[in-house]
Scaffold this motif. Structure first.
Motif, PDB file in Angstrom:
ATOM      1  N   ARG A 157       0.783  -1.247   0.000  1.00 34.41           N
ATOM      2  CA  ARG A 157       0.000   0.000   0.000  1.00 34.41           C
ATOM      3  C   ARG A 157       0.814   1.295   0.000  1.00 34.41           C
ATOM      4  O   ARG A 157       0.243   2.381  -0.040  1.00 34.41           O
ATOM      5  CB  ARG A 157      -0.990   0.060   1.186  1.00 34.41           C
ATOM      6  CG  ARG A 157      -2.035  -1.027   1.127  1.00 34.41           C
ATOM      7  CD  ARG A 157      -3.249  -0.681   1.938  1.00 34.41           C
ATOM      8  NE  ARG A 157      -3.025  -0.738   3.360  1.00 34.41           N
ATOM      9  CZ  ARG A 157      -3.997  -0.726   4.257  1.00 34.41           C
ATOM     10  NH1 ARG A 157      -5.260  -0.656   3.859  1.00 34.41           N
ATOM     11  NH2 ARG A 157      -3.740  -0.776   5.528  1.00 34.41           N
ATOM     12  N   ASP A 158       2.128   1.205   0.089  1.00 31.95           N
ATOM     13  CA  ASP A 158       2.906   2.445   0.057  1.00 31.95           C
ATOM     14  C   ASP A 158       4.214   2.244  -0.706  1.00 31.95           C
ATOM     15  O   ASP A 158       5.264   2.723  -0.286  1.00 31.95           O
ATOM     16  CB  ASP A 158       3.162   2.920   1.493  1.00 31.95           C
ATOM     17  CG  ASP A 158       3.574   4.388   1.551  1.00 31.95           C
ATOM     18  OD1 ASP A 158       3.400   5.103   0.539  1.00 31.95           O
ATOM     19  OD2 ASP A 158       4.093   4.811   2.595  1.00 31.95           O
ATOM     20  N   LYS A 160       7.006   2.928  -3.234  1.00 39.91           N
ATOM     21  CA  LYS A 160       7.571   4.125  -3.864  1.00 39.91           C
ATOM     22  C   LYS A 160       9.086   3.989  -3.754  1.00 39.91           C
ATOM     23  O   LYS A 160       9.584   3.199  -2.944  1.00 39.91           O
ATOM     24  CB  LYS A 160       7.081   5.390  -3.165  1.00 39.91           C
ATOM     25  CG  LYS A 160       7.311   5.369  -1.660  1.00 39.91           C
ATOM     26  CD  LYS A 160       6.854   6.635  -0.984  1.00 39.91           C
ATOM     27  CE  LYS A 160       6.974   6.501   0.523  1.00 39.91           C
ATOM     28  NZ  LYS A 160       6.719   7.732   1.243  1.00 39.91           N
ATOM     29  N   ASN A 163      10.898   3.629  -0.466  1.00 40.51           N
ATOM     30  CA  ASN A 163      10.705   2.401   0.311  1.00 40.51           C
ATOM     31  C   ASN A 163      11.365   1.190  -0.325  1.00 40.51           C
ATOM     32  O   ASN A 163      11.173   0.067   0.126  1.00 40.51           O
ATOM     33  CB  ASN A 163       9.212   2.135   0.533  1.00 40.51           C
ATOM     34  CG  ASN A 163       8.619   3.112   1.526  1.00 40.51           C
ATOM     35  OD1 ASN A 163       9.359   3.688   2.334  1.00 40.51           O
ATOM     36  ND2 ASN A 163       7.314   3.320   1.472  1.00 40.51           N
ATOM     37  N   ASP A 176       9.356  -0.695   4.943  1.00 36.40           N
ATOM     38  CA  ASP A 176       8.258   0.161   5.382  1.00 36.40           C
ATOM     39  C   ASP A 176       6.889  -0.506   5.250  1.00 36.40           C
ATOM     40  O   ASP A 176       6.070  -0.129   4.395  1.00 36.40           O
ATOM     41  CB  ASP A 176       8.285   1.499   4.624  1.00 36.40           C
ATOM     42  CG  ASP A 176       7.588   2.598   5.422  1.00 36.40           C
ATOM     43  OD1 ASP A 176       6.993   2.267   6.472  1.00 36.40           O
ATOM     44  OD2 ASP A 176       7.623   3.760   5.013  1.00 36.40           O
ATOM     45  N   THR A 179       2.164   0.488   6.954  1.00 34.97           N
ATOM     46  CA  THR A 179       0.803   0.725   6.459  1.00 34.97           C
ATOM     47  C   THR A 179       0.317  -0.441   5.591  1.00 34.97           C
ATOM     48  O   THR A 179      -0.630  -0.296   4.826  1.00 34.97           O
ATOM     49  CB  THR A 179       0.726   2.043   5.643  1.00 34.97           C
ATOM     50  OG1 THR A 179       1.805   2.081   4.714  1.00 34.97           O
ATOM     51  CG2 THR A 179       0.801   3.251   6.555  1.00 34.97           C
ATOM     52  N   ARG A 211      -3.144   5.762   6.642  1.00 33.94           N
ATOM     53  CA  ARG A 211      -3.058   6.091   5.229  1.00 33.94           C
ATOM     54  C   ARG A 211      -3.022   7.611   5.037  1.00 33.94           C
ATOM     55  O   ARG A 211      -2.188   8.127   4.332  1.00 33.94           O
ATOM     56  CB  ARG A 211      -4.287   5.485   4.545  1.00 33.94           C
ATOM     57  CG  ARG A 211      -4.178   5.366   3.045  1.00 33.94           C
ATOM     58  CD  ARG A 211      -3.084   4.439   2.655  1.00 33.94           C
ATOM     59  NE  ARG A 211      -2.203   5.178   1.782  1.00 33.94           N
ATOM     60  CZ  ARG A 211      -1.279   4.619   1.028  1.00 33.94           C
ATOM     61  NH1 ARG A 211      -1.111   3.323   1.045  1.00 33.94           N
ATOM     62  NH2 ARG A 211      -0.523   5.347   0.271  1.00 33.94           N
ATOM     63  N   SER A 214       0.200   8.961   5.950  1.00 36.04           N
ATOM     64  CA  SER A 214       1.294   8.630   5.044  1.00 36.04           C
ATOM     65  C   SER A 214       1.074   9.228   3.659  1.00 36.04           C
ATOM     66  O   SER A 214       1.914   9.078   2.791  1.00 36.04           O
ATOM     67  CB  SER A 214       1.489   7.120   4.963  1.00 36.04           C
ATOM     68  OG  SER A 214       0.425   6.532   4.278  1.00 36.04           O
ATOM     69  N   THR A 218       3.575  11.245  -0.345  1.00 35.30           N
ATOM     70  CA  THR A 218       3.407   9.962  -1.008  1.00 35.30           C
ATOM     71  C   THR A 218       2.258   9.993  -1.999  1.00 35.30           C
ATOM     72  O   THR A 218       2.014   9.018  -2.700  1.00 35.30           O
ATOM     73  CB  THR A 218       3.111   8.849   0.016  1.00 35.30           C
ATOM     74  OG1 THR A 218       3.828   9.126   1.190  1.00 35.30           O
ATOM     75  CG2 THR A 218       3.528   7.504  -0.496  1.00 35.30           C
ATOM     76  N   VAL A 222      -0.443   6.964  -5.004  1.00 38.79           N
ATOM     77  CA  VAL A 222      -1.725   6.445  -4.509  1.00 38.79           C
ATOM     78  C   VAL A 222      -2.602   6.012  -5.677  1.00 38.79           C
ATOM     79  O   VAL A 222      -2.690   6.695  -6.688  1.00 38.79           O
ATOM     80  CB  VAL A 222      -2.435   7.538  -3.682  1.00 38.79           C
ATOM     81  CG1 VAL A 222      -3.885   7.189  -3.450  1.00 38.79           C
ATOM     82  CG2 VAL A 222      -1.726   7.729  -2.366  1.00 38.79           C
ATOM     83  N   ASP A 237      -0.929  -2.197  -5.530  1.00 35.20           N
ATOM     84  CA  ASP A 237       0.536  -2.250  -5.542  1.00 35.20           C
ATOM     85  C   ASP A 237       1.060  -2.225  -6.981  1.00 35.20           C
ATOM     86  O   ASP A 237       2.174  -1.754  -7.222  1.00 35.20           O
ATOM     87  CB  ASP A 237       1.039  -3.517  -4.838  1.00 35.20           C
ATOM     88  CG  ASP A 237       0.964  -3.421  -3.319  1.00 35.20           C
ATOM     89  OD1 ASP A 237       0.819  -2.301  -2.790  1.00 35.20           O
ATOM     90  OD2 ASP A 237       1.056  -4.477  -2.655  1.00 35.20           O
TER      91      ASP A 237
END
Ligand code: ATP
Length: 332
Positions: A157-158, A160, A163, A176, A179, A211, A214, A218, A222, A237
């Protein structure tokens, strides 16, 4: 103060037994078993130190979280999500591995794989862009790691470039997981709906799953379904994956605007452009990942078979292969 693993300085180590099954061993590792070195980095709730196991001389990164600060900021839930997720993802070279956790009066300690190469974002900023060979290599490692986490019922979910860490061989290690969304583990619960596309994301509905917090910095990665339906699924993802492929070749993420709100507008309207000379196979791949309807996005299997990854090994051979020299993309 529900710290899940009470008991001072008792470590838990995950390893494989003789038949290759994961086993958990209780071993007494504590702060005193490590020599702490320089600070590798700081997060909002943590400081990460270089540390050496005094016995084996193996180097680690130890993430230290101050209990008082976490309680004050109401982050206990996320700290536990991160630990539980990492404990599920211990068998893949592309995920930062959690070796031990322990605590003392003031702090929690996570003993992690050391990633000397820093963040993929930093490396990318140095060269500006990656050429097709580098993008294919790093894209393949990221995708292989995503495939593994999804197979274990984890949605990141995060994702990037911040990360995605790099080890001393310049291989990918994703980090990371604070989340992340944990689906029922398909290994222990084979009947579970492991797709996570049911539209019911209790965490997100509560609106307190971290979320929003974060989103800061970020917003660019999304997925549209998170913005419109407050729901993330495995395909979310792969939206982020499409953004990352674009960014490696173009040097900037596809959706970027002056404010978070304007970035969100661009995402839900699929408003982005390719720079002149963007490689055509990569363009086709990105266009098939950046699809508003998550059900119509390419699956991991499709991505692996896409012509952009033609001839690229996945699985074990990928992680044994040497990282290519970093070169910027030069349009024809
Ligand atoms: P925030 O919590 O504010 O989102 P973060 O998630 O980056 O920040 P940490 O995970 O605590 O916070 O990491 C802090 C910094 O430490 C990172 O920016 C990274 O540079 C470094 N770092 C984290 N993990 C490792 C690791 N395993 N090896 C080397 N450096 C690391």
């Amino acid at each position: 103060e529900e710290w899940k693993d009470r008991g001072a300085a008792v470590g838990v180590r995950r390893e494989l037994d003789k038949s290759g099954r994961p086993v958990v061993r209780q071993i007494k590792k504590g702060v005193r078993d490590f020599a702490f070195g320089r600070v590798l980095g700081e997060g909002s709730y943590s400081t990460v130190y270089l540390a050496t196991d005094r016995q084996t001389l193996k180097e680690y990164a130890i993430k230290v979280l101050e209990k008082r600060h976490i309680i004050k900021e109401k982050k206990i839930k996320y700290v536990n999500i991160e630990k539980n997720t990492l404990n599920r993802l211990t068998e893949h070279p592309g995920i930062v591995r959690l070796y031990y956790t322990f605590q003392d009066e003031t702090s929690l300690y996570y003993v992690l794989d050391l990633c000397n190469g820093g963040e993929l974002l930093g490396v990318l900023k140095r060269t500006g862009t990656f050429d097709v060979e580098c993008t294919r290599y790093y894209g393949a490692q990221i995708l292989d790691a995503i495939e593994y986490m999804h197979s274990r019922g984890v949605i990141h979910r995060d994702l990037k470039p911040e990360n995605v860490l790099l080890d001393d061989q310049m291989h990918v290690k994703i980090t990371d997981f604070g989340t992340a969304k944990l689906l029922p583990d398909p290994r222990t619960n084979p009947d579970a709906n492991s797709e996570g596309t049911d539209g019911l994301d209790a965490d997100n509905r509560n609106g307190d799953d971290g979320r929003a917090a974060s989103f800061v910095g970020t917003a660019e990665y999304v997925s549209p379904e998170l913005l419109t339906h407050k729901n993330a699924c495995k395909a979310s993802d792969l939206w982020a994956f499409g953004c990352i492929i674009y960014q490696l070749l173009a040097g900037r993420p596809p959706f970027k605007a002056g404010s978070e709100y304007l970035t969100f507008q661009k995402i839900v309207n699929l408003e982005y452009e390719f720079p002149q000379g963007f490689p055509p196979a990569a363009r086709d791949l990105v266009e098939r990942c950046l699809v508003l309807d998550p059900a119509r996005r390419l699956t991991i299997e499709h991505i692996k078979n896409h012509e952009f990854f033609n001839g690229q090994p996945f699985g074990r051979p990928l992680w044994r292969s040497k990282a290519p020299r970093l070169r910027p993309y030069v349009p024809p």
